[in-house]
Motif scaffolding. Structure first.
Motif: not given
Length: 206
Positions: A66-86
């Protein structure tokens, strides 16, 4: 690709089918640089993962995509937060979020991540992190009281920390908190020698 998509649609509840078709689609999408589709199938793979470690590894790949290929940093943040939820102490997620929040000047979010890192750090590691928290409060958020609080936390860990004492003296002087300033100057004087110690005693006497 179409054949694997049909396979998934025809047998969406079979773990074997899901994993085989999902892995094949992910490989094909990556080869063809179809990044949105790759993100979608990798998200589904993370839902099908057999254990938490595999799920976090897949989500980490999604966030990087999401960050490197899609340029969607907000989505990357949300996904990393999913990792922290785990796993709240996941080092990769904490590092990535720290970097993303620093780059986008999201200071309160950055402090939250630094605080998470402090919670799991040793004393040697958490003093530099607390120093950063203090700096952000003062320089970026203009919150002197919160900066003072963070420097006091440093002193709780190391009562002779020279920089923490110096920063507290400066902040107390600016805030005209004279009693607190004298306390800090006395602590500095107890650690000083020679002319420096004499100068501090003279300042305290004033």
């Amino acid at each position: 690709i179409a054949a694997y998509q049909r396979l998934l649609e025809a047998d969406p509840t079979s773990p074997t089918t899901i994993r085989r078709a999902g892995a094949a689609l992910a490989r094909l999408y990556e080869e063809q640089q179809r990044w949105p589709e790759l993100r979608g199938i990798m998200r589904r793979q993370s839902e099908w993962a057999e254990d938490a470690g595999e799920r976090r590894a897949l989500l980490a790949r999604v966030a990087q995509l999401e960050e490197e290929r899609l340029g969607d940093k907000d989505a990357a943040v949300a996904t990393w937060r999913d990792v922290l939820a785990d796993q709240p102490s996941d080092a990769g997620a904490l590092h990535a979020l720290e970097r993303l929040f620093q780059a986008s000047a999201r200071w309160r979010d950055l402090i939250e991540i630094l605080r998470r890192k402090i919670d799991i750090a040793s004393n040697e590691e958490d003093i530099p992190l607390l120093s950063r928290v203090a700096e952000i409060h003062e320089r970026e958020l203009r919150e002197s009281d919160e900066a003072i609080g963070a420097w006091l936390e440093v002193l709780d860990r190391d009562g002779e920390h020279a920089r923490a004492l110096a920063e507290l003296a400066r902040l107390y002087a600016a805030a005209e908190r004279h009693a607190d300033l004298i306390d800090v100057r006395e602590r500095q004087a107890a650690l000083a020698h020679g002319d420096e110690q004499l100068a501090l005693h003279v300042e305290i006497a004033r």
